[in-house]
Motif scaffolding. Structure first.
Motif, PDB file in Angstrom:
ATOM      1  N   TRP A 172      60.677 -46.939  10.265  1.00 20.97           N
ATOM      2  CA  TRP A 172      59.849 -46.281  11.274  1.00 20.97           C
ATOM      3  C   TRP A 172      59.396 -47.279  12.342  1.00 20.97           C
ATOM      4  CZ3 TRP A 172      55.210 -48.686  11.725  1.00 20.97           C
ATOM      5  CH2 TRP A 172      54.744 -49.421  10.626  1.00 20.97           C
ATOM      6  N   VAL A 173      59.414 -48.576  12.025  1.00 23.91           N
ATOM      7  CA  VAL A 173      58.932 -49.577  12.978  1.00 23.91           C
ATOM      8  C   VAL A 173      59.843 -49.679  14.200  1.00 23.91           C
ATOM      9  CG1 VAL A 173      60.105 -51.700  12.183  1.00 23.91           C
ATOM     10  CG2 VAL A 173      57.752 -51.813  13.030  1.00 23.91           C
ATOM     11  N   PHE A 174      61.091 -49.225  14.093  1.00 29.62           N
ATOM     12  CA  PHE A 174      61.984 -49.263  15.253  1.00 29.62           C
ATOM     13  C   PHE A 174      61.454 -48.349  16.362  1.00 29.62           C
ATOM     14  CE2 PHE A 174      65.393 -49.989  11.811  1.00 29.62           C
ATOM     15  CZ  PHE A 174      65.075 -51.337  11.736  1.00 29.62           C
ATOM     16  N   GLU A 175      60.874 -47.230  15.986  1.00 28.57           N
ATOM     17  CA  GLU A 175      60.262 -46.341  16.975  1.00 28.57           C
ATOM     18  C   GLU A 175      59.065 -47.018  17.638  1.00 28.57           C
ATOM     19  OE1 GLU A 175      58.664 -41.711  17.355  1.00 28.57           O
ATOM     20  OE2 GLU A 175      59.475 -42.463  15.470  1.00 28.57           O
ATOM     21  N   GLU A 176      58.326 -47.799  16.867  1.00 30.62           N
ATOM     22  CA  GLU A 176      57.197 -48.542  17.434  1.00 30.62           C
ATOM     23  C   GLU A 176      57.675 -49.575  18.460  1.00 30.62           C
ATOM     24  OE1 GLU A 176      53.598 -48.471  16.825  1.00 30.62           O
ATOM     25  OE2 GLU A 176      54.420 -46.472  16.442  1.00 30.62           O
ATOM     26  N   ILE A 177      58.803 -50.205  18.189  1.00 27.02           N
ATOM     27  CA  ILE A 177      59.357 -51.169  19.140  1.00 27.02           C
ATOM     28  C   ILE A 177      59.664 -50.484  20.460  1.00 27.02           C
ATOM     29  CG2 ILE A 177      61.359 -52.642  19.613  1.00 27.02           C
ATOM     30  CD1 ILE A 177      61.462 -53.165  16.543  1.00 27.02           C
ATOM     31  N   ALA A 178      60.287 -49.311  20.379  1.00 28.32           N
ATOM     32  CA  ALA A 178      60.588 -48.558  21.599  1.00 28.32           C
ATOM     33  C   ALA A 178      59.316 -48.114  22.306  1.00 28.32           C
ATOM     34  CB  ALA A 178      61.462 -47.352  21.251  1.00 28.32           C
ATOM     35  N   ARG A 179      58.280 -47.825  21.549  1.00 26.39           N
ATOM     36  CA  ARG A 179      57.023 -47.336  22.133  1.00 26.39           C
ATOM     37  C   ARG A 179      56.289 -48.427  22.922  1.00 26.39           C
ATOM     38  NH1 ARG A 179      51.750 -47.516  21.114  1.00 26.39           N
ATOM     39  NH2 ARG A 179      52.055 -48.841  19.273  1.00 26.39           N
ATOM     40  N   VAL A 180      56.269 -49.644  22.400  1.00 27.12           N
ATOM     41  CA  VAL A 180      55.480 -50.703  23.062  1.00 27.12           C
ATOM     42  C   VAL A 180      56.250 -51.392  24.175  1.00 27.12           C
ATOM     43  CG1 VAL A 180      54.187 -51.090  20.932  1.00 27.12           C
ATOM     44  CG2 VAL A 180      56.110 -52.609  21.489  1.00 27.12           C
ATOM     45  N   THR A 206      50.344 -72.325  25.911  1.00 29.09           N
ATOM     46  CA  THR A 206      50.415 -71.314  26.969  1.00 29.09           C
ATOM     47  C   THR A 206      50.730 -69.912  26.478  1.00 29.09           C
ATOM     48  OG1 THR A 206      52.747 -71.879  27.367  1.00 29.09           O
ATOM     49  CG2 THR A 206      51.087 -73.031  28.687  1.00 29.09           C
ATOM     50  N   GLY A 207      51.301 -69.783  25.270  1.00 31.13           N
ATOM     51  CA  GLY A 207      51.675 -68.474  24.760  1.00 31.13           C
ATOM     52  C   GLY A 207      50.577 -67.830  23.929  1.00 31.13           C
ATOM     53  N   THR A 208      50.864 -66.618  23.477  1.00 29.13           N
ATOM     54  CA  THR A 208      49.954 -65.863  22.603  1.00 29.13           C
ATOM     55  C   THR A 208      50.699 -65.567  21.314  1.00 29.13           C
ATOM     56  OG1 THR A 208      48.893 -64.832  24.516  1.00 29.13           O
ATOM     57  CG2 THR A 208      48.560 -63.773  22.367  1.00 29.13           C
ATOM     58  N   PHE A 209      50.087 -65.894  20.169  1.00 25.13           N
ATOM     59  CA  PHE A 209      50.814 -65.791  18.912  1.00 25.13           C
ATOM     60  C   PHE A 209      49.981 -65.125  17.821  1.00 25.13           C
ATOM     61  CE2 PHE A 209      52.508 -69.284  21.379  1.00 25.13           C
ATOM     62  CZ  PHE A 209      53.817 -68.848  21.497  1.00 25.13           C
ATOM     63  N   HIS A 210      50.685 -64.367  16.979  1.00 20.51           N
ATOM     64  CA  HIS A 210      50.055 -63.591  15.916  1.00 20.51           C
ATOM     65  C   HIS A 210      50.770 -63.860  14.602  1.00 20.51           C
ATOM     66  CE1 HIS A 210      48.077 -61.146  19.060  1.00 20.51           C
ATOM     67  NE2 HIS A 210      49.246 -61.200  19.673  1.00 20.51           N
ATOM     68  N   THR A 211      50.007 -63.993  13.539  1.00 23.23           N
ATOM     69  CA  THR A 211      50.571 -64.113  12.199  1.00 23.23           C
ATOM     70  C   THR A 211      50.479 -62.767  11.503  1.00 23.23           C
ATOM     71  OG1 THR A 211      49.865 -66.418  12.025  1.00 23.23           O
ATOM     72  CG2 THR A 211      50.438 -65.295   9.985  1.00 23.23           C
ATOM     73  N   GLY A 212      51.587 -62.283  10.979  1.00 27.03           N
ATOM     74  CA  GLY A 212      51.570 -61.020  10.258  1.00 27.03           C
ATOM     75  C   GLY A 212      52.895 -60.302  10.359  1.00 27.03           C
ATOM     76  N   ALA A 213      52.935 -59.132   9.744  1.00 26.36           N
ATOM     77  CA  ALA A 213      54.140 -58.308   9.746  1.00 26.36           C
ATOM     78  C   ALA A 213      54.184 -57.457  11.011  1.00 26.36           C
ATOM     79  CB  ALA A 213      54.154 -57.401   8.514  1.00 26.36           C
ATOM     80  N   ILE A 214      55.386 -57.268  11.545  1.00 28.49           N
ATOM     81  CA  ILE A 214      55.509 -56.419  12.728  1.00 28.49           C
ATOM     82  C   ILE A 214      55.085 -54.988  12.409  1.00 28.49           C
ATOM     83  CG2 ILE A 214      57.282 -57.888  13.746  1.00 28.49           C
ATOM     84  CD1 ILE A 214      59.369 -55.805  12.954  1.00 28.49           C
ATOM     85  N   GLU A 215      55.239 -54.583  11.134  1.00 33.20           N
ATOM     86  CA  GLU A 215      54.836 -53.227  10.739  1.00 33.20           C
ATOM     87  C   GLU A 215      53.320 -53.054  10.824  1.00 33.20           C
ATOM     88  OE1 GLU A 215      58.597 -54.339   8.422  1.00 33.20           O
ATOM     89  OE2 GLU A 215      56.697 -55.307   8.969  1.00 33.20           O
ATOM     90  N   GLU A 216      52.582 -54.133  10.711  1.00 33.93           N
ATOM     91  CA  GLU A 216      51.125 -54.071  10.825  1.00 33.93           C
ATOM     92  C   GLU A 216      50.667 -54.265  12.271  1.00 33.93           C
ATOM     93  OE1 GLU A 216      49.894 -57.136   8.205  1.00 33.93           O
ATOM     94  OE2 GLU A 216      50.455 -56.054   6.377  1.00 33.93           O
ATOM     95  N   LEU A 238      52.523 -53.890  15.388  1.00 31.59           N
ATOM     96  CA  LEU A 238      52.967 -53.021  16.473  1.00 31.59           C
ATOM     97  C   LEU A 238      52.159 -51.737  16.628  1.00 31.59           C
ATOM     98  CD1 LEU A 238      56.846 -53.466  16.347  1.00 31.59           C
ATOM     99  CD2 LEU A 238      55.235 -54.393  18.019  1.00 31.59           C
ATOM    100  N   PRO A 239      51.733 -51.065  15.540  1.00 34.97           N
ATOM    101  CA  PRO A 239      50.937 -49.851  15.733  1.00 34.97           C
ATOM    102  C   PRO A 239      49.629 -50.074  16.489  1.00 34.97           C
ATOM    103  CG  PRO A 239      51.834 -49.896  13.516  1.00 34.97           C
ATOM    104  CD  PRO A 239      52.098 -51.248  14.113  1.00 34.97           C
ATOM    105  N   SER A 240      49.141 -51.329  16.517  1.00 37.33           N
ATOM    106  CA  SER A 240      47.893 -51.633  17.226  1.00 37.33           C
ATOM    107  C   SER A 240      48.122 -51.944  18.705  1.00 37.33           C
ATOM    108  CB  SER A 240      47.189 -52.830  16.564  1.00 37.33           C
ATOM    109  OG  SER A 240      47.910 -54.037  16.801  1.00 37.33           O
ATOM    110  N   VAL A 241      49.373 -52.058  19.112  1.00 37.22           N
ATOM    111  CA  VAL A 241      49.703 -52.434  20.487  1.00 37.22           C
ATOM    112  C   VAL A 241      49.769 -51.177  21.356  1.00 37.22           C
ATOM    113  CG1 VAL A 241      51.454 -53.492  21.973  1.00 37.22           C
ATOM    114  CG2 VAL A 241      50.975 -54.456  19.707  1.00 37.22           C
TER     115      VAL A 241
END
Length: 205
Positions: A131-139, A93-103, A105-108
């Motif tokens: 810098w990925v913390f800013e991406e977390i806040a953005r998405v 039922t879920g949606t799952f991705h393999t990879g780094a959050i740094e790769e 999140l910028p696509s979200v």
């Protein structure tokens, strides 16, 4: 340890702290605290993202509480094979991705998820990748939730250094999570210390 080595450590993890290790432990105190926070702040149809979900024990606990729009990302591809074995309904039922959050999140798109949370994941982000913390806040459109070690556990987070080593194996970077996300413009709503981790809830404003 540079950022690439840091990623490889988790992508190839087996044994202790591996996806199967966490699946066998199952839900814990943090799972219960997250569910209590969600019950207060989050609608059952909210779009939820877990960063570093491993085999999905926390997402599975939320699914059992009635949350239906669940997404996870993890570096270790074994995570989702283990999830299919231990938590098959979540995998279906879920949606799952393999990879780094740094790769990832910028696509979200901005504000794509109502809630973004992590459990003992952001504490392993290399300083070069902060810098990925800013991406977390953005998405995130509503809440960002951190469940990270802030010195609760006897042998973790109590050093004066900015980084320590877990079992002489991989680094744990010590950060003031309230300051990190407050400086990005999020409002700090709640702090709930536990035996191992501190859960913090931030609202995107």
């Amino acid at each position: 340890m540079d950022p690439d080595d840091n990623h490889h450590t988790w992508a190839e993890r087996s044994g202790e702290y591996s996806p199967e290790y966490y699946a066998e432990i199952g839900a814990n105190e943090v799972s219960e605290t997250l569910a209590a926070v969600f019950d207060h702040y989050v609608a059952s149809d909210a779009a939820i993202l877990e960063l570093g979900c491993s085999s999905g024990r926390h997402l599975e606990y939320l699914r059992k509480q009635g949350y239906t729009d669940l997404t996870g990302i993890d570096l270790n591809d074994d995570s989702f094979e283990v999830m299919a074995e231990y938590f098959p309904r979540l995998m279906e039922t879920g949606t799952f991705h393999t990879g780094a959050i740094e790769e990832y999140l910028p696509s979200v798109p901005e504000d794509h998820f109502d809630v973004v949370y992590s459990v003992e994941t952001l504490q392993h982000v290399h300083p070069d990748d902060e810098w990925v913390f800013e991406e977390i806040a953005r998405v995130g459109s509503d809440l960002v939730i951190t469940a990270e070690n802030e010195g609760n556990s006897p042998n973790r987070g109590r050093t004066e250094s900015m980084v320590s080593s877990v079992n002489d194996d991989f680094p744990l970077y010590h950060r003031d999570w309230k300051a990190v996300f407050s400086e990005l413009g999020l409002a700090h709503l709640l702090c709930e210390p536990g035996k191992r981790d501190t859960v913090r809830v931030f609202r995107v404003v």
